[in-house]
Design an enzyme around this catalytic site. Structure first.
Site, mmCIF file in Angstrom:
data_model
loop_
_atom_site.group_PDB
_atom_site.id
_atom_site.type_symbol
_atom_site.label_atom_id
_atom_site.label_comp_id
_atom_site.label_asym_id
_atom_site.label_seq_id
_atom_site.Cartn_x
_atom_site.Cartn_y
_atom_site.Cartn_z
ATOM 1 N N LYS A 235 40.527 -7.435 -26.647
ATOM 2 C CA LYS A 235 41.904 -7.213 -26.193
ATOM 3 C C LYS A 235 42.191 -7.958 -24.870
ATOM 4 C CE LYS A 235 42.380 -2.729 -28.498
ATOM 5 N NZ LYS A 235 42.942 -1.364 -28.387
ATOM 6 N N TYR B 222 49.599 -2.791 -36.001
ATOM 7 C CA TYR B 222 49.444 -1.367 -35.681
ATOM 8 C C TYR B 222 50.516 -0.498 -36.361
ATOM 9 C CZ TYR B 222 45.868 -2.189 -32.082
ATOM 10 O OH TYR B 222 44.703 -2.495 -31.410
ATOM 11 N N ASN C 295 41.413 -0.781 -23.547
ATOM 12 C CA ASN C 295 40.075 -0.327 -23.946
ATOM 13 C C ASN C 295 39.191 -1.437 -24.541
ATOM 14 O OD1 ASN C 295 41.339 -0.435 -26.413
ATOM 15 N ND2 ASN C 295 40.663 1.567 -27.113
ATOM 16 N N HIS D 81 39.106 -3.650 -30.282
ATOM 17 C CA HIS D 81 39.532 -2.888 -31.465
ATOM 18 C C HIS D 81 38.542 -3.180 -32.575
ATOM 19 C CE1 HIS D 81 41.914 -1.459 -34.885
ATOM 20 N NE2 HIS D 81 41.504 -2.569 -35.479
ATOM 21 N N GLU E 27 43.096 -5.720 -42.398
ATOM 22 C CA GLU E 27 43.139 -6.336 -41.062
ATOM 23 C C GLU E 27 42.585 -7.765 -41.077
ATOM 24 O OE1 GLU E 27 41.233 -3.536 -38.396
ATOM 25 O OE2 GLU E 27 42.865 -2.090 -38.628
HETATM 26 P P1 CMP Z 1 42.656 0.757 -31.213
HETATM 27 O O1 CMP Z 1 41.330 1.039 -31.829
HETATM 28 O O2 CMP Z 1 43.027 -0.661 -31.013
HETATM 29 O O3 CMP Z 1 43.778 1.455 -32.129
HETATM 30 C C1 CMP Z 1 45.004 1.924 -31.604
HETATM 31 C C2 CMP Z 1 45.051 1.873 -30.114
HETATM 32 O O4 CMP Z 1 46.056 2.670 -29.499
HETATM 33 C C3 CMP Z 1 43.756 2.425 -29.550
HETATM 34 O O5 CMP Z 1 42.712 1.511 -29.796
HETATM 35 C C4 CMP Z 1 44.121 2.640 -28.084
HETATM 36 O O6 CMP Z 1 43.921 1.483 -27.299
HETATM 37 C C5 CMP Z 1 45.636 2.907 -28.152
HETATM 38 N N1 CMP Z 1 45.976 4.271 -27.770
HETATM 39 C C6 CMP Z 1 46.748 4.638 -26.724
HETATM 40 N N2 CMP Z 1 46.878 5.969 -26.649
HETATM 41 C C7 CMP Z 1 46.183 6.483 -27.686
HETATM 42 C C8 CMP Z 1 45.926 7.819 -28.151
HETATM 43 N N3 CMP Z 1 46.432 8.896 -27.540
HETATM 44 N N4 CMP Z 1 45.138 7.965 -29.234
HETATM 45 C C9 CMP Z 1 44.629 6.879 -29.887
HETATM 46 N N5 CMP Z 1 44.841 5.595 -29.503
HETATM 47 C C10 CMP Z 1 45.597 5.403 -28.403
#
Ligand code: CMP
Length: 137
Positions: A9, A49, A112, A115, A126
């Site tokens: 990311k 998403y 974070n 993904h 995906e």
């Molecule tokens: P990712 O695995 O990329 O999938 C969805 C993303 O939404 C997740 O990682 C997080 O970076 C983001 N996100 C933000 N808030 C939340 C939340 N409360 N629960 C889950 N994903 C979240």
């Protein structure tokens, strides 16, 4: 052999840890079958998403994912989906186990670092979302 989609990311790309993250994959039996660095726009990030469209964090998620370039990859190996998820650690880096990518390189639940596909069905969708068949080698 299984395939999964991985995204490094914008936070991790900006920090200059692309190589360190890829090393985690390659050192743990995941082969890079495809890879490109791209800039997502609202439409491409929102479509990726789409399952989170109704969640309160959707807007922030899309704006974060379009805030800078990302690296998208197809990882291949035995149990690639689960192996990648174990290497990433929990979605919220504060809950991620020590030694995982998110514990070591991520700041927050939005920023974070990575993904990874969460099931065989998502992996298939995906991978096709970012790569044509002749780009996965
Ligand atoms: P990712 O695995 O990329 O999938 C969805 C993303 O939404 C997740 O990682 C997080 O970076 C983001 N996100 C933000 N808030 C939340 C939340 N409360 N629960 C889950 N994903 C979240």
């Amino acid at each position: 052999m299984e395939q999964t989609l991985s995204i490094i990311k914008p936070d991790a790309v900006k920090k200059g840890v692309i190589g360190k993250i890829i090393d985690r994959f390659e050192s743990n039996g995941l082969r890079i079958a495809a890879m490109k660095k791209i800039q997502l726009d609202d439409e491409k990030a929102g479509g990726f998403y789409a399952e989170h469209k109704e969640r309160p964090f959707f807007g922030e998620l899309v704006s974060f994912m379009t805030s800078g370039p990302v690296v998208v990859m197809v990882l291949e190996g035995e149990d690639a989906i689960m192996k990648n998820r174990n290497l990433m650690g929990a979605t919220n880096p504060k809950e991620a186990e020590a030694g995982t990518i998110r514990a070591d390189f991520a700041e927050s639940i939005d920023a974070n670092a990575v993904h990874g596909s969460d099931s065989a069905q998502s992996a298939e969708r995906e991978i096709k979302y970012f790569f044509s068949e002749n780009e996965v080698l």
